[in-house]
Design a protein around this motif. Sequence first.
Motif: not given
Length: 300
Positions: A82-86, A91-92, A108-114
């Motif tokens: 949760a901390k990493n998602l926030w 910070t985008n 190692t999947p890389t993505f931006f949270p929805s």
Amino acid sequence: MKKKLLPIAFAVAVLSVLGGMNIVKKVSWKEPTDGVTWENKPEGLTAARVEEGSPADLNGIRKGDILVKINDIPVRTKIDVAKNLWIAWDTNWNLSYQILREGEAPLTPTFFPSEKGVSLLYFYLTLIGLTTLVMGIIIFFNSRRPLSMPYAIFFLLTISFYGIYIFSPTGQFNFLDNLFFWLDKIAFLAFPPLLLHFFLISPVRKRVLKTKPSINYILYLPSAVLLFFNAFFFLPLVRAINDRIMLRIHDILERMDLVLFALFSVIALIIIFRDIRNASNPILKKQLRWILYGLCFGII
């Protein structure tokens, strides 16, 4: 309205306003998500469910995968996620997960949270809660003896039912959010003994209460103990304990809350079923059947 009912009316008004505020906050609040329900297991932080079409799903994360690191920083608990998602949301920044899957090389999947809002189920539950409150108010304030034990317990029962369905924290972790959390917790713990107490005195006062009146107070003891421990583990000094230990304690308390809810509800349903069998009045029997069906539906 009688003067002695004014404090009760004021309390109901306050709870109604707070409920409205909670609904507005809940509907407008958005939080970042990877689309995964993570669970702490002995082998590590494991994906228990992956929402279809979520960032995690689109990047190949599956049920049963184990999350080891986020952006090269080890993660051990759902709080870490949760901390990493926030942080990523504010910070985008993209998130880079290190995933272990049996029989395969680390992923190692890389993505931006929805962003995640409330589901349609929330609005349905809110409607049930509001309807229950309105029914409770009409019955209580229009009764001839509203402060008599059956009417008082029934009214408190409807208030607790309203609290369960209306109050829930959003995740903002501010004063209002904490207040919503505790109102929900108190309502959830108060409902089981109130439900059992009501059907021990209505429609006919059970013999056990005549011979052992102290049961009236004993019914509320388990809920009071659980509420105490829930409050104790929210004290600042106690919360300084390791996150993993705190999550384990929280999970244990949540399970005990559910066990109490289920146990008292089953006992109450058994009492109602016996009342149906023993009722000689066909109208009363029909009313008890509707109550039984309604409670079964509501509890499930």
